[in-house]
Design an enzyme around this catalytic site. Structure first.
Site, short mmCIF file in Angstrom:
data_model
loop_
_atom_site.label_atom_id
_atom_site.label_comp_id
_atom_site.label_asym_id
_atom_site.label_seq_id
_atom_site.Cartn_x
_atom_site.Cartn_y
_atom_site.Cartn_z
N TYR A 24 8.82 17.19 17.25
CA TYR A 24 9.11 17.18 18.68
C TYR A 24 8.96 18.56 19.31
CZ TYR A 24 11.17 12.52 18.04
OH TYR A 24 11.38 11.19 17.75
N LYS A 45 9.81 11.92 3.71
CA LYS A 45 8.57 11.24 3.32
C LYS A 45 7.81 12.20 2.42
CE LYS A 45 5.87 7.59 3.64
NZ LYS A 45 6.24 6.35 2.92
N ASP A 72 10.72 5.00 4.94
CA ASP A 72 10.41 3.59 5.09
C ASP A 72 11.40 2.73 4.29
OD1 ASP A 72 9.31 4.84 2.88
OD2 ASP A 72 7.43 3.73 2.93
N ASP A 76 15.78 10.14 14.82
CA ASP A 76 15.70 9.44 16.11
C ASP A 76 15.60 7.94 15.89
OD1 ASP A 76 15.35 8.77 18.75
OD2 ASP A 76 13.52 9.92 19.03
N ASP A 117 19.03 4.97 15.91
CA ASP A 117 18.98 3.84 16.84
C ASP A 117 19.05 2.52 16.08
OD1 ASP A 117 18.90 5.51 18.97
OD2 ASP A 117 16.93 4.92 19.69
#
Length: 353
Positions: free
Chosen positions: A137, A188, A220, A244, A248
């Site tokens: 980001y 990852k 994942d 992020d 959620d």
């Protein structure tokens, strides 16, 4: 104590819900000073700035910030620097609030409200730590360009320094020491060099926290495990982008966004505490908003910025008690419950406290 909290109610339902949290903090009897100031749209209305100078000064002179919510349709046409959300972003940047803590707790009385089966989520109590100021980001370079083949391409840079990883890892291990002493670091590493580096640094930091169990999981698989068996987790720590998404996802396990608090901390323990829901302008002023997420944010403030673990536990126990007594606001209502408004829910929590 001599501690001081900056109370920034903001817009929409913000003033209604923060008022109830303030009542709860006052009822603790700890002598904590609280001062209120406008932010977001209210800041723009008062001073033409979503983070007025006086509000900024108050925050700098305080030990923590209790934040409501910002935004509303009337501000959507403002130039971007003057929009309500910019006040929030500027506070995060100025105070270097790199650690975003999002607990996901399923209270027994609300297990039926989850989109998952009640037996899968009943008793869930996990904490996600999202690194908030780095990763893809914020990494440079980024943008859209024309490549050597004359084709447009977009690009972003995933980037973390060792120091950025060390401090979020330390925060995760410290938080785990106050819980069940288990940390799962999500990355990852099988594909991304940055996240292999993340895993290496987290593993190094873990050497100073031998009393905390550390595991690693690919993002994942973590996304799958959150819906398959979420109760296997205690503390999850991960980077900005993965955090992020996963935070959620975890928020929906609880059934109501109106129950979820959050904290954003810096290295000195200074933090901004807020419910994860928005300003809900459609119900603002109607006295029906759920104040429990904000009250629980105040509990996090006690725990992480003021070091008042007993006070935090008192607030959380009071919330559990009112739910057990059947009190519900409109967002969590069910047949046979006592549906109440914002102030009445605050009254119930004070009585339980």
């Amino acid at each position: 104590m001599g501690k001081k909290i900056a109370v920034l109610p903001g817009d929409g339902i913000g003033p209604e819900i923060t008022a109830q949290a303030v009542r709860v903090v006052e009822a603790l009897g700890l002598g904590i000073g609280m001062a209120e100031a406008p932010v977001g749209g209210a800041g723009y209305d008062a001073a033409g700035d979503p983070l007025p100078a006086e509000t900024f000064k108050l925050c700098e002179a305080s030990d923590a910030i209790l934040f409501g919510a910002v935004g509303g349709p009337k501000y959507d046409t403002l130039p971007r620097p003057q929009r309500p959300e910019q006040g929030l972003l500027r506070l995060r940047k100025h105070f270097d609030l790199y650690a975003n803590l999002r607990p996901a707790i399923v209270y027994p009385e609300l297990a039926h409200a989850s989109s998952l089966k009640a037996e899968v989520v009943a008793g869930l109590d996990l904490l996600i730590l999202r690194e908030l100021t780095g990763d893809i980001y914020f990494g440079q370079p980024r943008g859209v360009r024309t490549n050597e083949k004359g084709e447009r391409e977009g690009f972003d840079t995933m980037r973390y320094t060792e120091g950025e990883i060390r401090r979020i890892a330390k925060t995760a291990f410290e938080a785990a020491r106050k819980r069940s002493r288990r940390v799962c670091s999500v990355d990852k590493a099988n594909v991304l060099e940055t996240t292999q580096f993340w895993r290496d640094v987290v593993t190094e930091v873990h050497k100073d926290y031998a009393d905390v169990e550390l595991s690693h999981m690919y993002v994942d698989n973590a996304a799958m495990q959150l819906v398959r068996n979420p109760k296997q987790f205690d503390v999850i720590v991960t980077g900005n982008m993965f955090g992020d998404i996963l935070s959620d996802e975890a928020s929906m396990l609880t059934g109501s966004i109106g129950m979820l608090p959050s904290a954003s901390l810096n290295a000195m323990g200074f933090g901004m505490y807020e419910p994860i829901h928005g300003s809900a302008p459609d119900i603002a002023g109607k006295g029906v908003a759920n104040p429990l997420a904000t009250i629980l944010s105040a509990a996090m403030l006690m725990r992480y910025s003021l070091g008042q673990e007993a006070a935090a536990c008192r607030i959380e126990a009071a919330v559990r008690k009112v739910l057990a007594q059947g009190y519900r606001t409109a967002d969590i209502t069910e047949p046979g419950c006592r549906q109440v408004g914002t102030v009445a829910m605050g009254d119930a929590v004070l009585a339980a406290l």
